[in-house]
Design an enzyme around this catalytic site. Structure first.
Site: not given
Ligand code: ATR
Length: 273
Positions: A15, A65, A127-128, A152-153, A239
């Site tokens: 967009k 990025k 998320g991380a 999750r991780t 967002g």
């Molecule tokens: P981005 O740059 O969009 O943040 P990324 O660096 O791949 O993408 O990070 C994706 C995030 O979404 C991570 O925190 C991931 O969790 P993991 O680090 O455990 O992989 C999280 N994520 C993706 N799919 C998920 C799901 N189905 N349930 C929970 N967390 C998810």
């Protein structure tokens, strides 16, 4: 005319051209802003060529990025901490400067557009990944009582918590470790939203009056917003405002003019429906 644009792969759903065209016409700036689809291994060549031919600035989106950070001659402190650059510009000295406006975009959306405030609040970030890393410093600058990163991780959350420990009180956990804790702001930065999925969250983590913010947006509510509404969040936001506010900060960096974002947020919302 000064030339700008956004670079990504894919790019067709961006967009940003509409947002920047609206900013430019509102503030009477003589500029063009295009979307560029660049091959995954072609970012450096594209950007070099763009600036060599007189281009003034670029927005950078996935997956470039990190490469943009390498490409810039000089990065702002917030871009270095974010580990990513979403805004490039060429200076009078012909150096390429890199910045990151994602964090300021989210905080402006919450604090300016919706009158939220983080000071002394308990904040949970889900998320991380790169999206979360991009906003942590600016969030911690708002002086929350505490910020927990759940992922999750768990190790990835722990790594981010130690990287940002110098910015404020920050901790890390898994999702199931949250039981018993309560938060005033819950910010979803997982990619789960994109698949309509949700991290496993107990509704009891929402404090009375809690706000829930999804860094993603879709037409209608995201899965996280539906969850938040169903469990009594005081406010649920997506967002889209962050998208427009990060664009406005880039526009300000390039043009030294602040556009009025609210009409543009409404315009982009209309395009989604
Ligand atoms: P981005 O740059 O969009 O943040 P990324 O660096 O791949 O993408 O990070 C994706 C995030 O979404 C991570 O925190 C991931 O969790 P993991 O680090 O455990 O992989 C999280 N994520 C993706 N799919 C998920 C799901 N189905 N349930 C929970 N967390 C998810």
């Amino acid at each position: 005319m000064d030339r700008y644009g956004v670079v990504g792969n894919p790019i067709e759903h961006s967009k940003s051209p509409q947002i920047h065209a609206a900013f430019a016409s509102q503030t009477r700036q003589n500029m063009v802003y295009d979307a560029f689809l660049v091959p995954k291994d072609g970012f450096g060549d594209f950007a070099q060529n763009f600036f060599n031919k007189g281009g003034r600035g670029l927005n950078v989106t996935l997956p470039f990025k990190l490469q943009a950070r390498q490409f810039a001659d000089v990065c702002s402190g917030r871009a270095r901490k974010a580990g990513a650059v979403n805004t490039l510009l060429i200076g009078k000295d012909n150096k390429i400067y890199g910045d990151n406006t994602d964090g300021i975009g989210m905080v402006r959306d919450i604090c300016k557009n919706h009158q939220g405030q983080f000071r002394d609040k308990r904040v949970l970030v889900l998320g991380a990944g790169g999206a979360v890393r991009g906003v942590l410093e600016v969030l911690l600058d708002e002086k929350p009582a505490h910020l927990n990163i759940a992922n999750r991780t768990v190790e990835k959350a722990e790594q981010l918590a130690s990287l940002f420990a110098d910015c404020g009180p920050v901790s890390a956990s898994g999702y199931t470790d949250l039981d018993g804790g309560q938060f005033d702001f819950i910010i979803n930065g997982t990619a789960a939203s994109l698949q309509g999925a949700l991290p496993p969250l107990a509704p009891t983590i929402m404090a009375p009056g809690a706000w829930c913010y999804d860094m993603m947006y879709t037409r209608g509510d995201t899965a996280f917003m539906s969850w938040a509404k169903a469990h009594g969040a005081a406010k649920t936001l997506d967002g889209l405002g962050m998208l427009v506010e990060q664009a406005a900060e880039s526009f300000f960096i390039w043009r030294n003019v602040r556009p009025d974002t609210l009409p543009v947020i409404h315009m982009i919302r209309e395009l989604l429906t």
